[in-house]
Design a protein around this motif. Structure first.
Motif, mmCIF file in Angstrom:
data_model
loop_
_atom_site.group_PDB
_atom_site.id
_atom_site.type_symbol
_atom_site.label_atom_id
_atom_site.label_comp_id
_atom_site.label_asym_id
_atom_site.label_seq_id
_atom_site.Cartn_x
_atom_site.Cartn_y
_atom_site.Cartn_z
ATOM 1 N N SER A 21 0.853 -1.191 0.000
ATOM 2 C CA SER A 21 0.000 0.000 0.000
ATOM 3 C C SER A 21 0.884 1.234 0.000
ATOM 4 O O SER A 21 1.983 1.231 0.569
ATOM 5 N N TYR A 24 -1.687 7.870 -1.557
ATOM 6 C CA TYR A 24 -2.132 8.301 -2.881
ATOM 7 C C TYR A 24 -1.472 9.630 -3.228
ATOM 8 O O TYR A 24 -1.433 10.560 -2.423
ATOM 9 N N PHE A 59 -6.959 -1.222 -5.318
ATOM 10 C CA PHE A 59 -8.114 -0.521 -4.762
ATOM 11 C C PHE A 59 -7.627 0.636 -3.895
ATOM 12 O O PHE A 59 -6.485 0.662 -3.467
ATOM 13 N N MET A 60 -8.509 1.590 -3.690
ATOM 14 C CA MET A 60 -8.189 2.743 -2.867
ATOM 15 C C MET A 60 -9.067 2.737 -1.627
ATOM 16 O O MET A 60 -10.185 2.244 -1.653
ATOM 17 N N ASN A 61 -8.517 3.292 -0.555
ATOM 18 C CA ASN A 61 -9.324 3.468 0.645
ATOM 19 C C ASN A 61 -8.845 4.713 1.390
ATOM 20 O O ASN A 61 -7.724 5.181 1.183
ATOM 21 N N ALA A 62 -9.723 5.217 2.236
ATOM 22 C CA ALA A 62 -9.388 6.376 3.059
ATOM 23 C C ALA A 62 -8.694 5.889 4.323
ATOM 24 O O ALA A 62 -8.920 4.767 4.787
ATOM 25 N N ASP A 63 -7.851 6.736 4.877
ATOM 26 C CA ASP A 63 -7.188 6.437 6.139
ATOM 27 C C ASP A 63 -8.246 6.370 7.239
ATOM 28 O O ASP A 63 -9.173 7.167 7.259
ATOM 29 N N THR A 64 -8.133 5.419 8.133
ATOM 30 C CA THR A 64 -9.134 5.260 9.188
ATOM 31 C C THR A 64 -8.709 5.901 10.510
ATOM 32 O O THR A 64 -9.480 5.905 11.465
ATOM 33 N N GLU A 69 -8.772 11.331 7.938
ATOM 34 C CA GLU A 69 -9.801 10.781 7.063
ATOM 35 C C GLU A 69 -9.681 11.269 5.616
ATOM 36 O O GLU A 69 -10.172 10.615 4.701
ATOM 37 N N LYS A 72 -5.675 9.364 1.475
ATOM 38 C CA LYS A 72 -6.086 8.180 0.712
ATOM 39 C C LYS A 72 -4.879 7.275 0.489
ATOM 40 O O LYS A 72 -3.745 7.725 0.432
ATOM 41 N N TRP A 73 -5.178 6.002 0.349
ATOM 42 C CA TRP A 73 -4.145 4.979 0.116
ATOM 43 C C TRP A 73 -4.483 4.171 -1.134
ATOM 44 O O TRP A 73 -5.634 3.878 -1.414
ATOM 45 N N ASN A 75 -3.776 0.524 -2.782
ATOM 46 C CA ASN A 75 -3.405 -0.832 -2.366
ATOM 47 C C ASN A 75 -3.316 -1.716 -3.595
ATOM 48 O O ASN A 75 -4.114 -1.560 -4.535
#
Length: 81
Positions: A21, A24, A59-64, A69, A72-73, A75
């Motif tokens: 990961s 972004y 895929f991308m996701n937001a930091d938790t 928040e 973005k990451w 992966n």
């Protein structure tokens, strides 16, 4: 980063799977003494494919983490061909 991915590929058995990961964005930077190599979906795919991996998924996701928040990451999951 390409040399690192190539070395990691050499360590895997045929069919072995790797996950990575990246924050972004584009470019490299140092923040708080840590090195970051930011990636987009496209640059991440190119990195994996350039090292000889078959990209299974990106895929991308937001930091938790609280207060992050908006970060973005990217992966990626790849397989040694």
């Amino acid at each position: 980063m390409p040399d690192v991915m190539i070395r990691l590929r050499r360590l895997l058995r045929p069919g072995g799977v790797i996950y990575a990961s990246f924050k972004y964005g584009s470019g490299e930077r140092i923040k708080d003494g840590r090195f970051f190599c930011d990636m987009t979906d496209e640059s991440c795919r190119k990195l994996f494919e350039g090292a000889g991996f078959t990209v299974i998924e990106t895929f991308m996701n937001a930091d938790t983490r609280e207060g992050r928040e908006d970060e973005k990451w990217v992966n990626a999951i790849g397989e040694k061909s």
